[in-house]
Design a protein around this motif. Structure first.
Motif, mmCIF file in Angstrom:
data_model
loop_
_atom_site.group_PDB
_atom_site.id
_atom_site.type_symbol
_atom_site.label_atom_id
_atom_site.label_comp_id
_atom_site.label_asym_id
_atom_site.label_seq_id
_atom_site.Cartn_x
_atom_site.Cartn_y
_atom_site.Cartn_z
ATOM 1 N N ALA A 185 0.814 -1.215 0.000
ATOM 2 C CA ALA A 185 0.000 0.000 0.000
ATOM 3 C C ALA A 185 0.849 1.268 0.000
ATOM 4 C CB ALA A 185 -0.927 0.005 1.219
ATOM 5 N N GLU A 186 2.143 1.124 -0.219
ATOM 6 C CA GLU A 186 3.071 2.251 -0.133
ATOM 7 C C GLU A 186 3.432 2.762 -1.521
ATOM 8 O OE1 GLU A 186 7.042 2.976 2.516
ATOM 9 O OE2 GLU A 186 7.010 1.162 1.294
ATOM 10 N N SER A 187 3.571 4.069 -1.648
ATOM 11 C CA SER A 187 3.989 4.644 -2.925
ATOM 12 C C SER A 187 5.496 4.462 -3.092
ATOM 13 C CB SER A 187 3.648 6.135 -2.977
ATOM 14 O OG SER A 187 4.497 6.865 -2.113
ATOM 15 N N ALA A 188 5.945 4.527 -4.325
ATOM 16 C CA ALA A 188 7.381 4.428 -4.594
ATOM 17 C C ALA A 188 8.112 5.592 -3.938
ATOM 18 C CB ALA A 188 7.631 4.406 -6.096
ATOM 19 N N LEU A 189 7.497 6.764 -3.917
ATOM 20 C CA LEU A 189 8.118 7.921 -3.273
ATOM 21 C C LEU A 189 8.323 7.668 -1.781
ATOM 22 C CD1 LEU A 189 9.191 10.815 -3.375
ATOM 23 C CD2 LEU A 189 6.837 11.597 -3.035
ATOM 24 N N ASP A 190 7.314 7.123 -1.110
ATOM 25 C CA ASP A 190 7.443 6.831 0.318
ATOM 26 C C ASP A 190 8.510 5.767 0.566
ATOM 27 O OD1 ASP A 190 5.537 8.723 0.979
ATOM 28 O OD2 ASP A 190 3.893 7.261 1.063
ATOM 29 N N ALA A 191 8.556 4.759 -0.284
ATOM 30 C CA ALA A 191 9.579 3.715 -0.146
ATOM 31 C C ALA A 191 10.975 4.310 -0.323
ATOM 32 C CB ALA A 191 9.334 2.603 -1.167
ATOM 33 N N LEU A 192 11.123 5.206 -1.286
ATOM 34 C CA LEU A 192 12.415 5.856 -1.496
ATOM 35 C C LEU A 192 12.784 6.745 -0.316
ATOM 36 C CD1 LEU A 192 12.223 6.719 -5.279
ATOM 37 C CD2 LEU A 192 14.071 5.456 -4.160
ATOM 38 N N ALA A 193 11.827 7.525 0.157
ATOM 39 C CA ALA A 193 12.090 8.421 1.284
ATOM 40 C C ALA A 193 12.533 7.621 2.506
ATOM 41 C CB ALA A 193 10.853 9.254 1.598
ATOM 42 N N THR A 194 11.913 6.471 2.737
ATOM 43 C CA THR A 194 12.286 5.619 3.865
ATOM 44 C C THR A 194 13.678 5.027 3.651
ATOM 45 O OG1 THR A 194 9.977 5.078 4.307
ATOM 46 C CG2 THR A 194 11.641 3.563 5.190
ATOM 47 N N ALA A 195 13.941 4.531 2.459
ATOM 48 C CA ALA A 195 15.230 3.889 2.168
ATOM 49 C C ALA A 195 16.383 4.893 2.167
ATOM 50 C CB ALA A 195 15.160 3.161 0.830
ATOM 51 N N VAL A 196 16.134 6.080 1.639
ATOM 52 C CA VAL A 196 17.196 7.068 1.519
ATOM 53 C C VAL A 196 17.395 7.819 2.824
ATOM 54 C CG1 VAL A 196 17.877 9.215 0.370
ATOM 55 C CG2 VAL A 196 16.927 7.335 -0.974
ATOM 56 N N GLY A 197 16.298 8.234 3.434
ATOM 57 C CA GLY A 197 16.392 8.981 4.683
ATOM 58 C C GLY A 197 17.251 10.220 4.532
ATOM 59 N N ASP A 198 18.265 10.336 5.357
ATOM 60 C CA ASP A 198 19.136 11.503 5.375
ATOM 61 C C ASP A 198 20.480 11.225 4.694
ATOM 62 O OD1 ASP A 198 19.430 14.181 6.062
ATOM 63 O OD2 ASP A 198 20.540 13.700 7.883
ATOM 64 N N ARG A 199 20.532 10.157 3.928
ATOM 65 C CA ARG A 199 21.794 9.788 3.292
ATOM 66 C C ARG A 199 22.112 10.734 2.132
ATOM 67 N NH1 ARG A 199 22.079 3.483 2.375
ATOM 68 N NH2 ARG A 199 20.406 3.930 0.945
ATOM 69 N N ARG A 200 23.411 10.888 1.879
ATOM 70 C CA ARG A 200 23.894 11.740 0.778
ATOM 71 C C ARG A 200 24.140 10.850 -0.437
ATOM 72 N NH1 ARG A 200 28.675 14.705 3.594
ATOM 73 N NH2 ARG A 200 29.286 14.958 1.433
ATOM 74 N N MET A 201 23.235 10.951 -1.407
ATOM 75 C CA MET A 201 23.286 10.080 -2.578
ATOM 76 C C MET A 201 23.147 10.907 -3.847
ATOM 77 S SD MET A 201 20.686 7.179 -1.217
ATOM 78 C CE MET A 201 21.434 5.675 -1.758
ATOM 79 N N LEU A 202 23.536 10.279 -4.957
ATOM 80 C CA LEU A 202 23.392 10.879 -6.279
ATOM 81 C C LEU A 202 22.700 9.878 -7.182
ATOM 82 C CD1 LEU A 202 24.073 13.073 -8.435
ATOM 83 C CD2 LEU A 202 26.233 11.865 -8.796
ATOM 84 N N PHE A 203 21.647 10.330 -7.859
ATOM 85 C CA PHE A 203 20.975 9.512 -8.862
ATOM 86 C C PHE A 203 21.239 10.112 -10.235
ATOM 87 C CE2 PHE A 203 18.086 8.802 -5.170
ATOM 88 C CZ PHE A 203 18.313 7.440 -5.027
ATOM 89 N N VAL A 204 21.594 9.274 -11.194
ATOM 90 C CA VAL A 204 21.742 9.685 -12.585
ATOM 91 C C VAL A 204 20.587 9.035 -13.336
ATOM 92 C CG1 VAL A 204 23.192 9.643 -14.646
ATOM 93 C CG2 VAL A 204 24.252 9.834 -12.373
#
Length: 183
Positions: free
Chosen positions: A76-95
């Motif tokens: 029942a979770e959106s992809a955005l919510d799943a990403l926000a949970t997985a990423v949290g406060d981490r410093r990442m780069l997406f290409v």
């Protein structure tokens, strides 16, 4: 591409969303990969490449990013919510490569950046996303020798002899020729 790499890196230092634009074949993907490698130390939690070429449905962009990251999406979770949970406060780069095919998902990228405050995104596209905070860098084509067969006699005679009748060694001064030879 040293000049282009430095210019794009300068823009990426001032924004969280950098879109590399230009016609197909200008080297947007190659520049994005070089840029991502050059700023990897600024993103200690990882750099992730997401190929969007096979997608045509804009609703699949964030799920593709989540899948690339290995983010688990609950039923029942959106992809955005799943990403926000997985990423949290981490410093990442997406290409995100070849975004022009799913340009309708541009607002989703804005949502991703708002949900993940330490994420940066490099997009390659033939068109800008028109998202708040986006910086565009137009990727120029590689310098190539002039096509002398298309010039008038006057234009041809105004060129230096080395350009009118280039020797093979002289052609190596053009980045497009060097890339062609390397390929």
């Amino acid at each position: 591409r040293e000049h282009e790499l430095a210019a794009a890196a300068g823009l990426l230092a001032t924004t969280r969303l950098l879109t590399l634009t230009g016609p197909g074949g200008t080297g947007k993907t190659r520049l994005a990969l070089q840029l991502a490698a050059s700023v990897a130390d600024d993103h200690p939690d990882g750099t992730w490449f997401v190929a969007l070429e096979p997608l045509r449905d804009p609703t699949l962009v964030l799920p593709a990013v989540a899948r690339t990251l290995g983010a688990f999406q609950k039923p029942a979770e959106s992809a955005l919510d799943a990403l926000a949970t997985a990423v949290g406060d981490r410093r990442m780069l997406f290409v995100l490569d070849n975004f022009e095919q799913v340009i309708e998902a541009a607002a989703d990228i804005g949502d991703l950046l708002r949900a993940c405050p330490r994420v940066h995104v490099i997009v390659t596209s033939r068109a800008v996303l028109r998202v708040s905070g986006e910086q565009e860098y137009v990727v120029p084509g590689l310098p190539a020798p002039p096509d002398t067969s298309r010039l008038s006699r006057v234009e041809l005679e105004s060129l230096p002899a080395a350009v009118r009748h280039p020797d093979p060694a002289g052609l190596g001064q053009y980045e497009a020729v060097r890339l062609f030879i390397a390929r």
